[in-house]
Design a protein around this motif. Structure first.
Motif, PDB file in Angstrom:
ATOM      1  N   SER A  22     -70.794   0.768  -2.151  1.00 24.72           N
ATOM      2  CA  SER A  22     -71.674   1.903  -2.431  1.00 24.72           C
ATOM      3  C   SER A  22     -73.027   1.714  -1.764  1.00 24.72           C
ATOM      4  O   SER A  22     -73.673   2.682  -1.351  1.00 24.72           O
ATOM      5  N   ARG A  23     -73.461   0.464  -1.626  1.00 24.44           N
ATOM      6  CA  ARG A  23     -74.705   0.198  -0.903  1.00 24.44           C
ATOM      7  C   ARG A  23     -74.580   0.502   0.589  1.00 24.44           C
ATOM      8  O   ARG A  23     -75.577   0.682   1.274  1.00 24.44           O
ATOM      9  N   GLU A  24     -73.349   0.541   1.071  1.00 25.35           N
ATOM     10  CA  GLU A  24     -73.095   0.896   2.464  1.00 25.35           C
ATOM     11  C   GLU A  24     -72.954   2.410   2.634  1.00 25.35           C
ATOM     12  O   GLU A  24     -72.504   2.887   3.683  1.00 25.35           O
ATOM     13  N   ILE A  56     -72.258  -2.926 -12.558  1.00 23.65           N
ATOM     14  CA  ILE A  56     -71.773  -1.554 -12.746  1.00 23.65           C
ATOM     15  C   ILE A  56     -72.930  -0.566 -12.689  1.00 23.65           C
ATOM     16  O   ILE A  56     -72.864   0.466 -12.010  1.00 23.65           O
ATOM     17  N   ALA A  57     -74.013  -0.877 -13.406  1.00 26.08           N
ATOM     18  CA  ALA A  57     -75.171   0.017 -13.411  1.00 26.08           C
ATOM     19  C   ALA A  57     -75.739   0.192 -12.004  1.00 26.08           C
ATOM     20  O   ALA A  57     -76.111   1.304 -11.597  1.00 26.08           O
ATOM     21  N   ALA A  58     -75.789  -0.905 -11.250  1.00 24.98           N
ATOM     22  CA  ALA A  58     -76.309  -0.829  -9.889  1.00 24.98           C
ATOM     23  C   ALA A  58     -75.385  -0.014  -8.992  1.00 24.98           C
ATOM     24  O   ALA A  58     -75.846   0.784  -8.156  1.00 24.98           O
ATOM     25  N   ALA A  59     -74.070  -0.206  -9.155  1.00 23.65           N
ATOM     26  CA  ALA A  59     -73.113   0.569  -8.355  1.00 23.65           C
ATOM     27  C   ALA A  59     -73.231   2.056  -8.666  1.00 23.65           C
ATOM     28  O   ALA A  59     -73.203   2.900  -7.759  1.00 23.65           O
ATOM     29  N   LYS A  60     -73.380   2.396  -9.947  1.00 22.89           N
ATOM     30  CA  LYS A  60     -73.552   3.802 -10.325  1.00 22.89           C
ATOM     31  C   LYS A  60     -74.844   4.366  -9.738  1.00 22.89           C
ATOM     32  O   LYS A  60     -74.891   5.521  -9.307  1.00 22.89           O
TER      33      LYS A  60
END
Length: 438
Positions: free
Chosen positions: A38-40, A223-227
């Motif tokens: 997701s950061r990509e 999970i929170a960071a990915a969201k």
């Protein structure tokens, strides 16, 4: 957040949805990969029928076991086999009812104990482990949550005089593999961990290891960071998966169809059937059933994780208490948990401390660790990059999750440099390829 990512969220209520990549499995490996992807700026959808981050990712020992570079078994397993079958409370148990199903896996395990494949496994484990702690430190620092990891080392202690020569030999073997291991006398160990008993004669200190203070909190942080970066988490059980000319078609048990360019299979112990659907390869995946006993009244007992050489279990200090863990049981995915094995961990702890541990309000647990007979995970990209694989980390799932996520990010970018700067190199991927089983 880009509108294209919001489109995934709204589409999950319909019969069909689109995503750049679907991650199957919301354990520590899947979640770490979802965050990296997701950061990509990938549109990421994460599927798991269970609550995200539960299972072995919540219940693991919390130990960053970078020192454990040897496979899960050596040739001595042959002499231990009768005890494994007969002793239901032993540290390594094989349920006799599961023996017919387990025999092919154990046969492959024994075949991999020949010198050449054994040392190839050691090299493969070492290549991941020596990068694992740095990968975790880099990841948590990027989230401003470095306090979740205590990189303060760990101990392997012994009590019997006859164990000293074995410990010395183990230290030598580890040193030859580049593992930092220091021989400590009992008095020095008790200066660091004063509540340990006089029975501790000595041990090894591993300065380049550590532990997480709360495995569940670590998963939830990822999970929170990915969201935050747009990843969508959906509780669905995946029924079928197949590659198409355009990508991958997934169908859930509820009948929902998901079309995606790529899929990442990171479903831990449940990965084998989907791997066969997606790749045609029958992966020899089995399950180490691990147990823990959580002691909420023992938050101040130990400063670092301590493993008993003779008793073969680990004690890890956490924010919520002291976690005792480490037994291994081969009984498959279906048989009910034998929670006496979790309570046996308390009995094993007796005598290791000056006063016995307080088991008030203690809670037992059992979870599944995905294990392959060569003790190496599968980390790969196949089918023209449409299918990515990241499973089979056995008891090193937590340890190797962050470096696995870096590798998956690298593979998703077709080997090009990721937008996410990493402070470590990536290992050669040949030892982890799927084709070693095809």
């Amino acid at each position: 957040m880009p509108d294209s990512k919001n489109a995934i969220n709204s589409a999950t209520d319909s019969q069909s949805t689109d995503a750049d990549i679907v991650v199957v499995g919301a354990g520590i490996v899947g979640v770490a990969c979802a965050l990296a992807l997701s950061r990509e700026e990938q549109r990421v959808l994460v599927l798991d029928e269970e609550e995200s981050g539960m299972g072995a990712s919540w219940g693991n020992a919390g130990h960053m076991a970078t020192e454990q570079v040897f496979p899960i078994a050596d040739a001595s397993i042959l002499t231990h086999l009768p005890r494994m079958l007969m002793d239901p409370m032993g540290p390594l148990r094989l349920d006799w009812r599961y023996l017919p199903q387990a025999l092919p896996w154990f046969s492959r395990l024994l075949w991999n104990l020949r010198p050449k494949p054994y040392w190839a496994s050691v090299a493969g484990i070492r290549a991941l482990n020596e990068r694992s702690l740095g990968a975790w430190q880099h990841l948590l620092a990027s989230l401003d949550r470095s306090e979740l990891l205590k990189a303060d080392g760990s101990f392997l202690v012994y009590e019997k005089p006859e164990s000293q020569d074995l410990i010395t030999a183990l230290c030598s073997r580890m040193s030859h593999q580049g593992v930092d291991a220091e021989a400590w006398h009992g008095e020095a160990i008790r200066e660091r961990a004063p509540k340990l008993s006089e029975r501790i004669l000595g041990g090894l200190f591993f300065p380049r290891t550590g532990h997480v203070v709360d495995p569940g909190n670590v998963v939830n942080t990822l999970i929170a960071a990915a969201k935050h970066h747009g990843a969508i988490f959906v509780r669905e059980h995946l029924a079928t998966a197949e590659t198409t000319a355009q990508g991958v078609k997934l169908v859930t048990h509820s009948g929902k169809r998901i079309d995606t360019r790529k899929v990442l299979l990171a479903a831990g112990a449940h990965s084998a059937p989907l791997a066969r659907q997606l790749t045609g390869v029958k992966v020899p995946l089995d399950t180490e059933r691990g147990y823990h006993l959580m002691l909420p009244k023992e938050q101040e007992r130990l400063p670092v994780a301590v493993t008993s050489f003779e008793r073969r279990f680990i004690m890890t200090p956490m924010a919520e208490g002291l976690r005792l863990a480490g037994t291994v049981e081969f009984a498959g995915l279906q048989r009910p948990a034998r929670m006496q094995r979790a309570w046996q961990l308390h009995r094993l702890s007796q005598g290791l401390f000056k006063t016995d541990l307080d088991v008030s309000d203690a809670t037992p647990w059992m979870g599944f660790r995905p294990s392959l007979p060569d003790s190496l995970p599968i980390i790969d990209s196949v089918n023209d990059g449409k299918v990515l694989l990241a499973f089979g980390h056995h008891h090193l799932g937590l340890t190797q999750a962050a470096i696995t996520a870096d590798i998956i990010s690298h593979l998703t970018n077709h080997g090009e440099r990721s937008k996410k700067n990493t402070s470590h190199s990536l290992p050669d991927l040949m030892p982890y390829r799927l084709n070693r089983f095809s």
